[in-house]
Motif scaffolding. Structure first.
Motif, PDB file in Angstrom:
ATOM      1  N   LEU A   1      46.084  38.034  29.208  1.00 47.68           N
ATOM      2  CA  LEU A   1      46.159  39.198  30.101  1.00 47.68           C
ATOM      3  C   LEU A   1      47.441  39.176  30.950  1.00 47.68           C
ATOM      4  O   LEU A   1      48.068  40.211  31.190  1.00 47.68           O
ATOM      5  N   ARG A   2      47.822  37.968  31.410  1.00 48.50           N
ATOM      6  CA  ARG A   2      49.066  37.887  32.183  1.00 48.50           C
ATOM      7  C   ARG A   2      50.256  38.302  31.339  1.00 48.50           C
ATOM      8  O   ARG A   2      51.188  38.952  31.829  1.00 48.50           O
ATOM      9  N   ASN A   3      50.267  37.906  30.063  1.00 49.38           N
ATOM     10  CA  ASN A   3      51.383  38.268  29.181  1.00 49.38           C
ATOM     11  C   ASN A   3      51.477  39.774  28.970  1.00 49.38           C
ATOM     12  O   ASN A   3      52.542  40.287  28.608  1.00 49.38           O
ATOM     13  N   TRP A   4      50.376  40.482  29.163  1.00 47.18           N
ATOM     14  CA  TRP A   4      50.386  41.946  29.054  1.00 47.18           C
ATOM     15  C   TRP A   4      50.615  42.623  30.406  1.00 47.18           C
ATOM     16  O   TRP A   4      50.426  43.827  30.553  1.00 47.18           O
ATOM     17  N   ASP A   5      51.008  41.820  31.398  1.00 50.72           N
ATOM     18  CA  ASP A   5      51.327  42.311  32.748  1.00 50.72           C
ATOM     19  C   ASP A   5      50.117  42.900  33.472  1.00 50.72           C
ATOM     20  O   ASP A   5      50.251  43.802  34.315  1.00 50.72           O
ATOM     21  N   VAL A   6      48.931  42.360  33.147  1.00 46.24           N
ATOM     22  CA  VAL A   6      47.747  42.759  33.908  1.00 46.24           C
ATOM     23  C   VAL A   6      47.842  42.068  35.266  1.00 46.24           C
ATOM     24  O   VAL A   6      48.064  40.856  35.337  1.00 46.24           O
ATOM     25  N   PRO A   7      47.716  42.810  36.359  1.00 50.82           N
ATOM     26  CA  PRO A   7      47.854  42.206  37.692  1.00 50.82           C
ATOM     27  C   PRO A   7      46.880  41.065  37.925  1.00 50.82           C
ATOM     28  O   PRO A   7      45.750  41.058  37.421  1.00 50.82           O
ATOM     29  N   ALA A   8      47.277  40.085  38.723  1.00 49.71           N
ATOM     30  CA  ALA A   8      46.443  38.913  39.013  1.00 49.71           C
ATOM     31  C   ALA A   8      45.152  39.318  39.706  1.00 49.71           C
ATOM     32  O   ALA A   8      44.087  38.716  39.456  1.00 49.71           O
ATOM     33  N   GLU A   9      45.248  40.349  40.565  1.00 50.54           N
ATOM     34  CA  GLU A   9      44.033  40.773  41.258  1.00 50.54           C
ATOM     35  C   GLU A   9      43.005  41.377  40.300  1.00 50.54           C
ATOM     36  O   GLU A   9      41.795  41.266  40.516  1.00 50.54           O
ATOM     37  N   GLU A  10      43.473  42.016  39.218  1.00 53.85           N
ATOM     38  CA  GLU A  10      42.539  42.559  38.226  1.00 53.85           C
ATOM     39  C   GLU A  10      41.861  41.434  37.452  1.00 53.85           C
ATOM     40  O   GLU A  10      40.660  41.504  37.138  1.00 53.85           O
ATOM     41  N   ILE A  11      42.607  40.394  37.140  1.00 49.04           N
ATOM     42  CA  ILE A  11      42.030  39.249  36.433  1.00 49.04           C
ATOM     43  C   ILE A  11      40.977  38.570  37.311  1.00 49.04           C
ATOM     44  O   ILE A  11      39.869  38.246  36.857  1.00 49.04           O
ATOM     45  N   ALA A  12      41.310  38.380  38.589  1.00 46.99           N
ATOM     46  CA  ALA A  12      40.345  37.750  39.505  1.00 46.99           C
ATOM     47  C   ALA A  12      39.109  38.615  39.661  1.00 46.99           C
ATOM     48  O   ALA A  12      37.971  38.096  39.728  1.00 46.99           O
ATOM     49  N   ARG A  13      39.265  39.921  39.702  1.00 48.78           N
ATOM     50  CA  ARG A  13      38.109  40.821  39.848  1.00 48.78           C
ATOM     51  C   ARG A  13      37.157  40.688  38.670  1.00 48.78           C
ATOM     52  O   ARG A  13      35.928  40.636  38.828  1.00 48.78           O
ATOM     53  N   ALA A  14      37.743  40.651  37.448  1.00 45.70           N
ATOM     54  CA  ALA A  14      36.892  40.546  36.259  1.00 45.70           C
ATOM     55  C   ALA A  14      36.111  39.236  36.247  1.00 45.70           C
ATOM     56  O   ALA A  14      34.921  39.196  35.891  1.00 45.70           O
ATOM     57  N   GLU A  15      36.773  38.128  36.661  1.00 46.16           N
ATOM     58  CA  GLU A  15      36.092  36.835  36.656  1.00 46.16           C
ATOM     59  C   GLU A  15      34.968  36.798  37.698  1.00 46.16           C
ATOM     60  O   GLU A  15      33.873  36.269  37.441  1.00 46.16           O
ATOM     61  N   GLU A  16      35.257  37.327  38.874  1.00 45.56           N
ATOM     62  CA  GLU A  16      34.267  37.262  39.949  1.00 45.56           C
ATOM     63  C   GLU A  16      33.081  38.201  39.707  1.00 45.56           C
ATOM     64  O   GLU A  16      31.926  37.867  39.987  1.00 45.56           O
TER      65      GLU A  16
END
Length: 410
Positions: free
Chosen positions: A172-187
């Motif tokens: 996801l980071r390689n596709w420039d998905v923001p870090a806050e979006e990644i954290a939201r999905a995990e939480e």
């Protein structure tokens, strides 16, 4: 003497005067023409003017004032030169960003839908749907849940789950998905089918290449945004002025849109090559635009002021009379005579010109109405040359020549 005889004598006198004037004109042009071929001589007072240059001129103060003659003293100091060039305000190319995606998808919502729209950093630009992105986010949610589930398992199983979670995050980071979006999905443990693309910084949309509902491929440019808090002014300077400009030099910039309100900025770029057709070099000046008043495309004039390397002898440019092959100044001598003197010129500014030879510091020269003084000088030289021509001796008044007829001679 009869009336008819008197009239004939007077007409003959007028005709002779006319011939004399015509001959003087021819002699003057002949003398003037010789200035292009004769070499100049010394310029000591009393030794005569240089060959091919008119003779000395005597003007009293009343005559000088009547024709507008003024004087200036030759000075010795560095000459300040100014290079001027017309240019245009342009985008700072280092502050222009292209918005694109690193995955295929569709534009479901376009918030910025026209060129010229101002945007703020972090503001939503568009919403995209991408099946690949949705699958990758679902994998992230599953990997995070798996890691929680295997906390009581052996270390090898936990390491495997951790590697899966790290891989999902990295994709996801390689596709420039923001870090806050990644954290939201995990939480939250919930994936989204769409992704919101936001502005990288404050700026203006200078190009819109996408429409709502359009399918886009990875790498397709969607929007171009320019940050305008700093702009460039690009101009051209002629080849002969290249030595006067350098990187880091501060210049004055005047804009047609803001007359009387000049700005200043450093030269940040000098083109490494000279244009072979125009013989000019591109110069780039950087200007602060925090107030947002400068707009790309505006016309501007740059002024580069440069001081010469050393002190030189110089006079006003109006003091020098150029004939095409030589340059002349009129020097005021101690007895008031205006002596023409040939000089060799050097560098020049808008109002001053260097005299490399022919004039000394402190000498006084004619600084205005030089052309009129030159005409008087050449006319005097022409008449002087005529005095030695056969038959051109000044006639002595004779008693036999009757006076002009008057109203009483009837």
């Amino acid at each position: 003497m009869t009336e008819s005889t008197t009239g004939m004598s007077w007409r003959g006198f007028i005709a002779a005067a006319a011939v004399l004037a015509a001959t003087a004109g021819v002699a003057w042009f002949a003398t003037r023409g010789s200035t292009d071929t004769a070499e100049s001589g010394g310029h000591a007072h009393g030794a005569g003017a240089p060959v091919g240059v008119g003779g000395p001129v005597m003007l009293d103060s009343a005559q000088a004032a009547r024709i507008g003659v003024t004087f200036a003293v030759a000075q010795r100091s560095p000459i300040v030169r100014e290079v001027r060039s017309v240019g245009q305000v342009a985008f700072d190319e280092t502050r222009v960003r292209t918005v694109s995606l690193k995955f295929d998808g569709w534009v479901e919502r376009l918030y910025v839908d026209f060129t010229g729209r101002a945007v703020r950093a972090g503001e939503p630009l568009l919403v995209t749907y991408a099946p690949m992105l949705a699958s990758a986010e679902e994998e992230l949610v599953l990997a995070h849940q798996l890691l929680r589930d295997v906390q009581g398992a052996d270390s090898a199983t936990r390491r495997g789950a951790e590697r899966m979670l790290i891989g999902a995050r990295e994709r996801l980071r390689n596709w420039d998905v923001p870090a806050e979006e990644i954290a939201r999905a995990e939480e939250s443990g919930e994936s989204r089918r769409t992704l919101e693309i936001r502005a990288p910084y404050d700026g203006v949309v200078i190009e819109k290449l996408v429409n709502e509902g359009q399918r886009v491929m990875a790498g397709d440019p969607l929007l171009r945004i320019a940050e305008l808090r700093r702009v460039w002014v690009e101009a051209e300077v002629f080849e002969q002025d290249v030595a006067l400009v350098r990187l880091g030099q501060r210049v004055t910039v005047e804009l047609d849109a803001f007359a009387g309100r000049p700005r200043s900025g450093p030269i940040v770029f000098l083109q490494p090559t000279v244009d072979p057709e125009t013989r000019t070099l591109r110069v780039r000046v950087e200007l602060d635009n925090a107030d947002g008043q400068l707009r790309p495309g505006m016309y501007a004039t740059i002024r580069v002021r440069a001081t010469g390397s050393g002190a030189v002898v110089h006079v006003p440019r109006s003091a020098v009379l150029s004939t095409g092959r030589r340059d002349i100044v009129f020097v005021r001598m101690d007895d008031g005579m205006l002596e023409p003197r040939q000089v060799v010129l050097g560098i020049a500014s808008d109002d001053r010109v260097e005299i490399r030879s022919g004039l000394a510091v402190g000498e006084t020269v004619v600084s205005s109405a030089t052309f009129l003084v030159d005409a008087e000088s050449n006319l005097g030289a022409a008449l002087g040359a005529m005095a030695g021509m056969p038959g051109m001796e000044a006639p002595t008044p004779s008693k036999s020549v009757p006076p002009p007829p008057s109203a009483h001679d009837h």
